[in-house]
Design an enzyme around this catalytic site. Structure first.
Site, PDB file in Angstrom:
ATOM      1  N   GLY A 184       0.802  -1.211   0.000  1.00 13.99           N
ATOM      2  CA  GLY A 184       0.000   0.000   0.000  1.00 13.99           C
ATOM      3  C   GLY A 184       0.840   1.269   0.000  1.00 13.99           C
ATOM      4  O   GLY A 184       1.958   1.302   0.523  1.00 13.99           O
ATOM      5  N   CYS A 187       1.582   2.441   3.538  1.00 16.09           N
ATOM      6  CA  CYS A 187       2.034   1.382   4.440  1.00 16.09           C
ATOM      7  C   CYS A 187       3.560   1.385   4.484  1.00 16.09           C
ATOM      8  O   CYS A 187       4.218   1.461   3.448  1.00 16.09           O
ATOM      9  CB  CYS A 187       1.531   0.024   3.967  1.00 16.09           C
ATOM     10  SG  CYS A 187       2.070  -1.368   4.988  1.00 16.09           S
TER      11      CYS A 187
END
Length: 367
Positions: A184, A187
């Site tokens: 992500g 992330c």
């Protein structure tokens, strides 16, 4: 210690090979499929694009738009049971079904109590069980517990990146396994822990394992453009979860932030004098659910025994989400005509990939 030396690939490392096709128009392709699950007896017809269960994208407002196109939304886990029930009642009254919506849960006793309260209403049948580390025994035990309590519900659980754990979750009660660790855009798990796997290779292995035992996968993270969604479907994903691609819209959570800045322009007066100009730009916050910002917002701060595995960014305000959704679906239709897939379910059968060193020419920018 062991090293797997097979090359692992991300979406940016491959491109689809075009083929001769009988399809003369994008209008001829069918981007919907009927989902028939391993454990859940119900069937759902839709397109497997799903809004991620992040607090900025897994919102009621986004769910209302997604379901208009038979797309899915995993609502974030920070809604209360009362908020969920009220929304589900109104949504079912207006849209006639909650079949395109998942409620999200962790694996704590408090999470289970909330599931019980919502499931008791019989307003929804879909549950997303979401933990950062899907290799923890807590996840499988929780999946078993929910399956035993609600044998006809649709369960999606994750996250993992290997075929063996995908099979374990499916054989123990999950219908869909969420795959992806660290791909992500907000992330930082890979940066902080060194753990993860490139998402394209993850999807190929996990989808093959899932389909072998009658289950499905949801590719969670790593898509940055519509073409990545197309590649993921072609790699075998049944569902594709999007966060960053759906963030920053009017329907995304969070206030619009105005930033004022000073720039210079050349006055058209003949002597090319510079003048200072005030300009405005608009942004929305987007953050990982394991970030320090999210921990402060929802859990009263970051616990001393854990570190932040996400970041907070401000992304340009994108307006209404419908335009983005239509662009994604248009990209999928176009890709299907390129590879000769009349049905979205046939995309993996029709796909051949080139491994590439560069996929985009960005000399005039990245847009």
């Amino acid at each position: 210690m062991r090293i797997y030396d097979d090359i692992q690939l991300d979406y940016c490392d491959v491109l689809l090979r075009p083929k001769r096709s009988r399809l003369s128009s994008r209008s001829e392709v069918d981007i919907e499929r009927e989902y028939d699950f391993k454990w859940c007896p119900l069937k759902i017809k839709g397109t497997g694009v799903m809004a991620a269960n992040m607090s900025t994208t897994g919102t009621f407002e986004i769910a209302k738009i997604m379901q208009k196109y038979k797309l899915f939304t995993a609502l974030h886990k920070h809604y209360t049971a009362e908020e969920l029930i009220k929304f589900l009642k109104d949504n079912k009254k207006n849209f006639k079904t909650n079949g395109y919506i998942f409620i999200s849960s962790g694996v704590s006793e408090e999470d289970y109590k909330k599931i019980q309260k919502v499931m008791k209403t019989k307003l929804i049948n879909n549950i997303c069980i979401d933990v950062a580390n899907g290799y923890s025994p807590y996840l499988i035990n929780y999946v078993k517990k929910v399956r035993a309590a609600y044998p006809k519900c649709l369960i999606m659980a994750g996250n993992v990146v290997t075929g063996d754990m995908t099979e374990d979750l499916l054989l123990n009660g999950a219908d869909i396994v969420k795959v992806g660790i660290g791909p992500g855009s907000v992330c930082t798990t890979r940066k902080l822990t060194g753990v993860g796997r490139p998402q394209f290779s993850t999807v190929i292995e996990c989808s093959d394992a899932a389909h072998g035992v009658g289950g499905m996968i949801c590719a969670d993270g790593g898509c940055t453009v519509a073409g990545d969604v197309c590649k993921s479907f072609c790699a075998g994903a049944d569902f594709i979860m999007l966060g960053g691609m759906l963030a920053g819209h009017e329907e995304s959570a969070g206030d619009v932030i105005k930033r004022v800045y000073i720039t210079t322009e050349v006055e058209d007066t003949g002597d090319e004098q510079l003048k200072y100009v005030l300009k405005e730009k608009y942004f929305k916050k987007f953050y990982g659910m394991s970030s320090e910002y999210a921990q402060d917002l929802f859990y009263g701060g970051l616990k001393k025994y854990r570190a932040s595995e996400g970041k907070l960014v401000e992304i340009p305000y994108r307006g209404e989400i419908e335009k983005t959704i239509l662009a994604i679906l248009g990209g999928v239709r176009s890709a299907m005509t390129y590879v000769g897939a009349k049905r979205i379910k046939d995309m993996p059968k029709c796909a051949t990939f080139y491994r590439v060193n560069r996929q985009l020419n960005t000399v005039f920018g990245n847009e």
